[in-house]
Write an enzyme that holds these catalytic residues in place. Sequence first.
Site, PDB file in Angstrom:
ATOM      1  N   GLY A 365       0.824  -1.202   0.000  1.00  8.95           N
ATOM      2  CA  GLY A 365       0.000   0.000   0.000  1.00  8.95           C
ATOM      3  C   GLY A 365       0.853   1.245   0.000  1.00  8.95           C
ATOM      4  N   PRO A 366       0.239   2.398  -0.231  1.00  9.43           N
ATOM      5  CA  PRO A 366       0.996   3.657  -0.272  1.00  9.43           C
ATOM      6  C   PRO A 366       1.565   4.017   1.092  1.00  9.43           C
ATOM      7  CG  PRO A 366      -1.367   4.065  -0.416  1.00  9.43           C
ATOM      8  CD  PRO A 366      -1.197   2.585  -0.501  1.00  9.43           C
ATOM      9  N   GLY A 368       2.239   5.647   4.658  1.00  8.25           N
ATOM     10  CA  GLY A 368       1.417   6.295   5.671  1.00  8.25           C
ATOM     11  C   GLY A 368       0.090   5.640   5.960  1.00  8.25           C
ATOM     12  N   VAL A 369      -0.184   4.452   5.409  1.00  7.73           N
ATOM     13  CA  VAL A 369      -1.483   3.827   5.671  1.00  7.73           C
ATOM     14  C   VAL A 369      -1.431   2.899   6.881  1.00  7.73           C
ATOM     15  CG1 VAL A 369      -2.224   4.000   3.285  1.00  7.73           C
ATOM     16  CG2 VAL A 369      -1.020   1.955   4.031  1.00  7.73           C
ATOM     17  N   GLY A 370      -0.269   2.779   7.537  1.00  6.26           N
ATOM     18  CA  GLY A 370      -0.207   2.032   8.791  1.00  6.26           C
ATOM     19  C   GLY A 370       0.288   0.607   8.658  1.00  6.26           C
ATOM     20  N   THR A 372       3.436  -0.658   8.955  1.00  7.07           N
ATOM     21  CA  THR A 372       4.392  -1.020  10.000  1.00  7.07           C
ATOM     22  C   THR A 372       3.731  -1.070  11.365  1.00  7.07           C
ATOM     23  OG1 THR A 372       6.153   0.040   8.713  1.00  7.07           O
ATOM     24  CG2 THR A 372       6.599  -0.399  11.037  1.00  7.07           C
ATOM     25  N   SER A 689     -10.942   4.874 -17.985  1.00  5.99           N
ATOM     26  CA  SER A 689     -12.255   5.095 -17.358  1.00  5.99           C
ATOM     27  C   SER A 689     -12.875   6.444 -17.700  1.00  5.99           C
ATOM     28  CB  SER A 689     -12.123   4.962 -15.831  1.00  5.99           C
ATOM     29  OG  SER A 689     -11.258   5.957 -15.314  1.00  5.99           O
ATOM     30  N   LYS A 732     -13.922   6.890  -6.039  1.00  5.65           N
ATOM     31  CA  LYS A 732     -14.578   7.817  -6.958  1.00  5.65           C
ATOM     32  C   LYS A 732     -15.912   8.311  -6.398  1.00  5.65           C
ATOM     33  CE  LYS A 732     -12.394   5.933 -11.125  1.00  5.65           C
ATOM     34  NZ  LYS A 732     -12.562   5.204 -12.398  1.00  5.65           N
TER      35      LYS A 732
END
Length: 821
Positions: A365-366, A368-370, A372, A689, A732
């Site tokens: 995931g990107p 800062g999403v937690g 660790t 899209s 979205k």
Amino acid sequence: MVSSKGDGERGDAARTVVLPLLPLRDIIVFPYMVVPLFVGREKSIAAIDAALAGDKELFLAAQKRPKTNAPLPEDIFEVGAIGTIHQFHRLPDGTVKVLVEGRRRAKIRRYLEVEAHFTCEVEPLEEPGGVSVEVEALMRSVQSTFETYVKLNKRVPPEVLMTVQTLEDPGRLADTVVVHLGSIKLQDRQSLLETWDPVKRLERLHEVMQAEIEILQVEKKIRSRVKRQMERTQKEYYLNEQMQAIQKELGERDEFKSELQELEDKLRARKLSKEAQGRVKKELKKLRMMQPMSAEATVVRNYLDWILGLPWGDKSQDQHDVAEAEKVLEEDHYGLKKIKERIIEHLAVQALTQRLKGPVLCLVGPPGVGKTSLARSIARAMGRKFVRISLGGVRDEAEIRGHRRTYIGALPGKIVQSLRKAGTSNPVFLLDEVDKMSVDFRGDPASALLEVLDPEQNHAFNDHYLDLDYDLSDVMFITTANTLGGIPLPLQDRMEIIQLTGYTEFEKLNIAVKYLVPRQRRDAGLEEVAVDITEGAVRTVINHYTHEAGVRSLERELGSISRKIARRVLAEGRERAYTVQAQDVPRYLGVPKYKVGRKEERDEVGLTTGLAVTAVGGDLLVAEVAVVPGKGKLIITGKLGDVMQESAQAAMSYVRSRAQSFGLDPEFYARQDVHIHFPEGAIPKDGPSAGITMATSLVSSLLKVPVRRDVAMTGELTLRGRVLAIGGLKEKLLAAHRGGIKTVVIPRENRKDIREIPRRVLKALRVVLVEHCDEVLREALVLTDPDALLGPRGAPLEYRDGVLVEPASAGISSTAVPGTA
């Protein structure tokens, strides 16, 4: 007995002598040489008795093969020396000792007796006389060379050298010198004896001495080197003995013994494998024989410390209370439903089976999403120890497997080091940033991880330093990565990959209210101060001061607000209350950094609102189309990727194919240029899209019909007008809700994804599911008579107020939507 015969070889008369012959095994007697002989063979004793019965002279000749016990005439050299017996002793064992002196050279002419003893007729060899200048120079050279030989060979007495220096006869000089060359071969001695010319004999002798001197010089170098080595060894031994005595006085040797005893106690206490026990016992045995302060002893001690410091079979008790584990996970993290369910499943199965291989999870995931912090929470929920190693920038295989003990300063790899640090063999092991490892000439650490992360192999993990199999099957490995692109496919295959998407605005709001704000208040020392940061203020920070998938920047901004409040508290006092409203945020954080996509203020021609997903969440994406007189060019701008440009061309082809039904001139494109543009041109955009968004803007611009400002859409368009499924529907729809959109048009194939949409969002939106672009145009364009342009159509399939409204043959049926809260 003396006789006179002609000498064919020398061409003058010579005297011959009949003498008994004494064959010699391994010695050659030269003229002027006095030598004791021990005689034991019967024939040889008989020859000596015959000589003693006469004038005590006998002929001395060497055997060609010393080991021959009963030599025949052909086994004896023809040239020898006539000698005189000076002393005779018969020993008790039957052997005879005689002292013989060589007189002159002689040569056997014929054998007269061979039965009782050898009797032969010999001819004395006369040497040519005279000393020339050349002979004098040769004699000096031989004397000088012999002097060098004597200095190198300590077995030659110094008085011999004095005797040699006084000799003036070249023949006698040669015979005297050769007697003292003890190391030359028997064949070489015989060759010198047979050389009756003194000058040639001196030349040959000089060559032999030069060769012997070279050998003696090499031997001297070897002896010197060996002597130095022995002196150094003796010195070390002496110093070690002194050191041992000093250590004994100081008690250091006792410390070494106590250290050995401590290692033995650890060995008995640890549950080592059979292989490890055998290795430790072997190394302890070697250590006892070493000096305590030696380098080898230090290496062995470190090796034993590492082996005995590992948690062989020591495990922490797992927490099998599923409800308690779920409570811990909920306390630490908001959302992340999928990964929490996976951990609870693992604990439930382990509670039932009591034996389960540790799973290998990969959280992708990107930033800062937690990821660790989630691994740390998993360890707390399971009741296990937690260890973490960062693999970012690691490019050496030895970081994983360790160095071999042959290297100076060798250490185990990070896996073994972390296990020793954890103290248990079943910790939660986090391998952070696994996608950022590098490769260079020292190896590929990703390949080394293949064994570590394979449940079928890691029960016998072999570290290069330990060189022992260690069981990693009880370890729960968790890896983290931002993308899968940097992870080799074989490594991906060994892991259970769980994708963590970026947080939505609602999730960030809940995380901030439940976790971030209290933590920042505590860090700023505001726990006992009445501080209220409202949800509106947090939402303003989320939308206008951060632009990320995670919550790191959000926490930093909230920390900045908390610090500024702390400054106010010192200035204004702790008694008053401090409230931060949405309109107060610029006062703390300055001018807003970002803006949130909002719907347009009025309906416009050629301007359609689309929906997009970025690395930091969903956003509104506006598509503009302008039609101007020209030659039929299609211009596409806005830093679009290849896929998006192809979607624009597909949309244009669709509109051209439907030109007649839309009431357009079939040749409209030949006299007009069409320009499709997406604002914010510095931001790269790509993906299929936006197909229906561009088609809607094209139709609107060509028909001069406005597009509804409160309608947003997403969907891939085919040449025949079909609308295909897209990804990122949740993000979205959240962006549409945030931007004030009322109606969202999505592909019907995405109906399955509606379950992931928060219920509050779904209730606030009208979601229309379509299969064809005509349905999109009916919803988006401001048409007075849609049926005239697009044909008649029944009620659409849509979600209204969170309820699925489905067209039926008789009336309308409604179905509640199982959305998320």
